[in-house]
Design a protein around this motif. Structure first.
Motif, PDB file in Angstrom:
ATOM      1  N   PRO A   6     -51.713 112.109 -73.342  1.00 27.52           N
ATOM      2  CA  PRO A   6     -53.137 111.955 -73.984  1.00 27.52           C
ATOM      3  C   PRO A   6     -52.964 110.937 -75.018  1.00 27.52           C
ATOM      4  O   PRO A   6     -52.020 110.789 -75.781  1.00 27.52           O
ATOM      5  CB  PRO A   6     -53.362 113.197 -74.711  1.00 27.52           C
ATOM      6  CG  PRO A   6     -52.571 114.155 -73.795  1.00 27.52           C
ATOM      7  CD  PRO A   6     -51.081 113.426 -73.411  1.00 27.52           C
ATOM      8  N   PHE A   7     -54.125 110.071 -75.171  1.00 24.17           N
ATOM      9  CA  PHE A   7     -54.212 108.931 -76.307  1.00 24.17           C
ATOM     10  C   PHE A   7     -55.722 108.906 -76.657  1.00 24.17           C
ATOM     11  O   PHE A   7     -56.875 109.102 -75.933  1.00 24.17           O
ATOM     12  CB  PHE A   7     -53.672 107.682 -76.024  1.00 24.17           C
ATOM     13  CG  PHE A   7     -54.261 107.082 -74.576  1.00 24.17           C
ATOM     14  CD1 PHE A   7     -55.461 106.169 -74.694  1.00 24.17           C
ATOM     15  CD2 PHE A   7     -53.943 107.500 -73.360  1.00 24.17           C
ATOM     16  CE1 PHE A   7     -56.002 105.664 -73.663  1.00 24.17           C
ATOM     17  CE2 PHE A   7     -54.676 106.780 -72.116  1.00 24.17           C
ATOM     18  CZ  PHE A   7     -55.459 106.211 -72.488  1.00 24.17           C
ATOM     19  N   GLY A   8     -55.882 108.350 -77.865  1.00 25.66           N
ATOM     20  CA  GLY A   8     -57.285 107.757 -78.232  1.00 25.66           C
ATOM     21  C   GLY A   8     -57.646 106.543 -77.923  1.00 25.66           C
ATOM     22  O   GLY A   8     -56.737 105.560 -77.614  1.00 25.66           O
ATOM     23  N   TYR A   9     -58.792 106.221 -77.998  1.00 28.93           N
ATOM     24  CA  TYR A   9     -59.300 104.934 -77.269  1.00 28.93           C
ATOM     25  C   TYR A   9     -60.283 104.415 -78.672  1.00 28.93           C
ATOM     26  O   TYR A   9     -61.166 105.049 -78.794  1.00 28.93           O
ATOM     27  CB  TYR A   9     -59.772 105.001 -76.120  1.00 28.93           C
ATOM     28  CG  TYR A   9     -60.611 103.698 -75.554  1.00 28.93           C
ATOM     29  CD1 TYR A   9     -59.756 102.716 -74.970  1.00 28.93           C
ATOM     30  CD2 TYR A   9     -61.919 103.552 -75.680  1.00 28.93           C
ATOM     31  CE1 TYR A   9     -60.448 101.637 -74.452  1.00 28.93           C
ATOM     32  CE2 TYR A   9     -62.502 102.303 -75.265  1.00 28.93           C
ATOM     33  CZ  TYR A   9     -61.747 101.327 -74.547  1.00 28.93           C
ATOM     34  OH  TYR A   9     -62.247 100.252 -74.169  1.00 28.93           O
ATOM     35  N   GLU A  10     -59.960 103.310 -78.853  1.00 28.93           N
ATOM     36  CA  GLU A  10     -61.106 102.374 -79.671  1.00 28.93           C
ATOM     37  C   GLU A  10     -61.099 100.999 -79.144  1.00 28.93           C
ATOM     38  O   GLU A  10     -60.296 100.713 -78.356  1.00 28.93           O
ATOM     39  CB  GLU A  10     -60.756 102.296 -81.087  1.00 28.93           C
ATOM     40  CG  GLU A  10     -60.175 103.488 -81.850  1.00 28.93           C
ATOM     41  CD  GLU A  10     -61.482 104.182 -82.489  1.00 28.93           C
ATOM     42  OE1 GLU A  10     -62.619 103.574 -82.266  1.00 28.93           O
ATOM     43  OE2 GLU A  10     -61.472 105.252 -82.750  1.00 28.93           O
TER      44      GLU A  10
END
Length: 295
Positions: A6-10
């Motif tokens: 899992p990872f965050g996205y910007e």
């Protein structure tokens, strides 16, 4: 099925915004543009960034190829295919189009970026060798401003560069000098594959004398992708068969290939020398106007 952690996205809207996001999110954030190097590593969890910062919106800001003063300036977001199709690149530095023709396939070349390739710092990366031979420089931006480093000093080891956690590579400058000829040679297992070995040669000539030279090597364990010994063998000399042979021998003896699935170390060392000789001959032909290939 292989899936990333899992990872965050910007999504960055400007270079300054990308730098600010890198600062806020910390060292586990990674920039992504083409994604052809990073995403496969994430799928097998060799890379597990906590956040991805999409910089594709910066193509307008960082995607141009132009002449500024006495240099060809390549934006870090320029795609591989942009280099391949650029008339400016073909006119001044055919070595870059030599290299682009043997990089991956059209899908990768249409999406992959020049900055992404350099910052991936794969030991077999073609453009790192070509741009190191051209003695190009790179501009790196942080919140404190810009700094310039030689492409030869950009890579500190396999998959490692001097670009800091909150910095972004913005452009590459390739000096335009009279009497220049350049060429790139590569051996690969299949079309578009990573190199078994490759060599980049750039010569600057005054008449029949090589006044300066750049020799780049990829996939054979050359420090910073270059062969200083081969460059020294060429500089100040005419490109006779003996001089070219000496440069090729220096390239072969000065690298440190390893045995792997692409071949034994001694085979790669032999290729390093042979490809260096071929690239030098083509570079000299281009510099002296005796090239018969039409580019």
């Amino acid at each position: 099925m292989q899936t990333p952690a899992p990872f965050g996205y910007e999504r960055a809207t400007s270079v300054d915004h990308a730098i600010e996001l890198l600062r806020q999110l910390g060292p586990e954030a990674r920039l992504v543009a083409g994604g052809h190097s990073l995403l496969p590593m994430m799928k097998i969890r060799l890379a597990q960034p906590e956040h991805l910062i999409d910089i594709n919106p910066l193509a307008g800001e960082l995607g141009s190829i132009s002449i500024a003063g006495d240099a060809l300036v390549i934006g870090a977001m320029a795609r591989h295919n942009d280099l391949l199709e650029s008339a400016l690149v073909g006119e001044h530095f055919p070595i870059l189009q030599d290299a682009e023709r043997v990089i991956a396939d059209p899908i990768v070349r249409n999406r992959g970026t020049i900055g992404g390739s350099l910052c991936q710092a794969d030991p077999a990366e073609d453009l790192s060798a070509a741009l190191s031979a051209l003695k190009a420089t790179a501009t790196i931006r942080s919140a404190d401003g810009d700094r310039t480093v030689a492409v030869r000093d950009l890579h500190t080891g396999p998959y490692e560069t001097v670009v800091g956690d909150a910095e972004i590579l913005t452009e590459i400058q390739v000096p335009i000098r009279d009497g220049c000829g350049s060429a790139y040679e590569k051996v690969e297992r299949r079309v578009g594959d990573w190199a078994i070995a490759s060599a980049a040669a750039v010569v600057w000539m005054d008449g029949r004398t090589i006044t300066d030279a750049g020799i780049g090597l990829a996939a054979v364990g050359a420090d910073h992708f270059v062969s200083p010994g081969a460059e020294d063998a060429l500089t100040g000399n005419e490109p006779t068969d003996d001089v070219i042979a000496a440069a090729a021998a220096a390239a072969a003896s000065g690298c440190s290939p390893t045995t792997d699935q692409r071949g034994p170390a001694e085979y790669k060392r032999h290729l390093a020398g042979e490809l260096t000789a071929r690239a030098i001959r083509r570079a000299v032909a281009r510099a002296t106007g005796t090239n018969t290939e039409g580019n």
